[in-house]
Design a protein around this motif. Structure first.
Motif: not given
Ligand SMILES: Cc1cc2nc3c(=O)[nH]c(=O)nc-3n(C[C@H](O)[C@H](O)[C@H](O)COP(=O)(O)OP(=O)(O)OC[C@H]3O[C@@H](n4cnc5c(N)ncnc54)[C@H](O)[C@@H]3O)c2cc1C
Length: 405
Positions: A351-363
């Motif tokens: 909800d802020t203007h600074s975050f990271v979404a990581f995408f994982l394939d297994e670990d």
């Protein structure tokens, strides 16, 4: 056989990099650079940002300064279109001048903005955005208090929306799909972009297209949407994607599938013809599929790779895809290719203007993206490139420095 002449079709970003790389690698032969635009090679990203806003001059987009370009001793043919490749005679036919004989040919002819096939799409005031001239025409229509309608909620549409808001315009974005940038980002980021634009006063209409444009008696434009709504506006930008300029290659019998098919050495189905940039489709190992990558990074790196391959050097073009977009005061970057099958781990508050979404394939982290998080994304890039196994809980914990992972 000696390589004496290397011809390049398309004096854009990939073509410009290919030409200068040939010289940087010591190639002493003839380089013929055919470009249908009047300009020396230039970069397009500022056309929807600083140049469109009037904050930067179009000349600032040049890939190489004119004096440095002249020193490269390139037979540059501006405003000339390559019309046909005669593969058996190794001749490139042009709209002007004698056909050019080539030993190697590099196709860097990019793509064109996709046209909206509805009545009125060719009316004056309905713009597309690909070239310096397009940016000048659209820029002249950006005026405070006027209403800009943008068809297409992809990257170019959203960047232009941000620029037009900055110029004090009323802006409406109409996107036929249910969410913004649906083809390239997951719902979490589409939702973020929707909040971002709505918070800046952009009206965003999702899930409906435009059926027609018409002139109003007062001299403005009106758009009829699929849901029957009429929107009056002063100007329109159509930003609904890109069509690869692969006709030249297709008509010459080269293998094409929505782009010129090449391998990791940038070679087409004819080993003497290579391709790079927006026009080229190859098997991207990071995405696990064949694709075209419409990005600044790929245009540069594949242009360089194609030139080196044309000189007989060993190349393996498999860069980790990287793309960025600037909207308002947000710089959003994407590394890798997020896919619906990936597990999403969010670090920070979306909800802020600074975050990271990581995408994982297994670990393993295989992609990462986020707004205003350049430093974290640099670490994310390393995690992806090194195929590091991570603990999702520690990844999500902002107290755990990414360097420790
Ligand atoms: C407005 C805009 C904003 C962008 N913003 C970003 C961004 O923020 N981040 C990012 O990563 N990427 C961005 N991109 C994408 C990036 O600019 C492109 O991926 C890149 O320009 C592709 O380079 P290219 O050399 O393959 O194609 P181009 O730069 O399009 O060059 C191809 C050239 O070939 C010419 N040509 C075509 N056919 C012929 C022919 N038969 N004969 C002679 N010449 C021909 C074309 O006119 C053109 O000059 C943006 C693109 C645009 C349009």
């Amino acid at each position: 056989m000696n390589t004496e002449t290397i011809a390049i079709v398309g004096a854009g970003q990939a073509g410009g990099w290919a030409a200068q790389t040939l010289r940087n690698e010591g190639f002493k032969g003839r380089i013929v650079l055919i470009g249908d635009e009047p300009h020396r090679p230039y970069e397009r990203p500022p056309l929807s940002k600083a140049v469109l806003a009037g904050d930067a001059h179009a000349d600032s987009t040049s890939l190489v300064k004119p004096e440095a370009f002249d020193l490269l001793d390139i037979d540059w043919r501006p405003k000339v279109t390559a019309t046909r490749i005669d593969r058996s005679a190794r001749l490139l036919h042009l709209t002007q001048g004698e056909p050019v004989h080539y030993d190697k040919l590099i196709l860097c002819n990019g793509g064109r903005a996709r046209r909206l096939d509805v009545p009125g799409a060719d009316l004056p005031g309905v713009h597309m955005l690909r070239s310096i001239e397009d940016a000048a025409a659209l820029g002249a229509a950006l005026s405070a208090g006027k209403h800009l309608l943008i068809v297409g909620g992809g990257w170019i549409g959203l960047e232009v929306a941000a620029t037009a808001r900055k110029k004090g315009m009323q802006v409406t974005v109409v996107e036929a799909l249910p969410r913004l940038c649906e083809r390239t980002v997951p719902p979490l980021i589409s939702d973020y972009l929707l909040r971002l634009h709505r918070s800046h006063g952009v009206e965003v209409v999702l899930g409906t297209g435009v059926q027609q444009f018409a002139r109003t008696p007062a001299g403005g434009l009106s758009a009829t949407l699929g849901d029957g709504r009429e929107i009056a506006c002063d100007a329109v930008l159509v930003g609904i994607g890109l069509v690869a300029n692969d006709e030249l290659a297709r008509e010459a019998g080269l293998a094409c599938e929505g782009g010129v098919l090449v391998d990791a050495q940038c070679r087409s189905s004819d080993a003497d013809i290579l391709a790079a940039g927006d026009v080229a489709a190859w098997h991207c190992e990071w995405a696990g599929r064949r694709m075209r990558l419409e990005s600044w990074q790929n245009a540069q790196e594949q242009g360089i790779a194609a030139a080196r391959a044309a000189l007989g050097n060993e190349v393996n073009h498999q860069p980790l895809p990287w793309f960025w977009s600037d909207q308002y005061d947000v710089n959003l970057q994407i590394f890798g290719m997020p896919a619906p099958s990936h597990r999403v781990v969010v670090r920070g508050d979306p909800d802020t203007h600074s975050f990271v979404a990581f995408f994982l394939d297994e670990d393993k982290v295989v992609a990462a993206l986020g707004p205003n998080s350049a430093k974290d994304l640099r670490f994310a890039r390393r995690l992806i490139e090194r195929r590091t196994s991570v603990d999702p809980e520690r990844l999500a914990d902002v107290q755990v420095p990414l360097a420790k992972l």
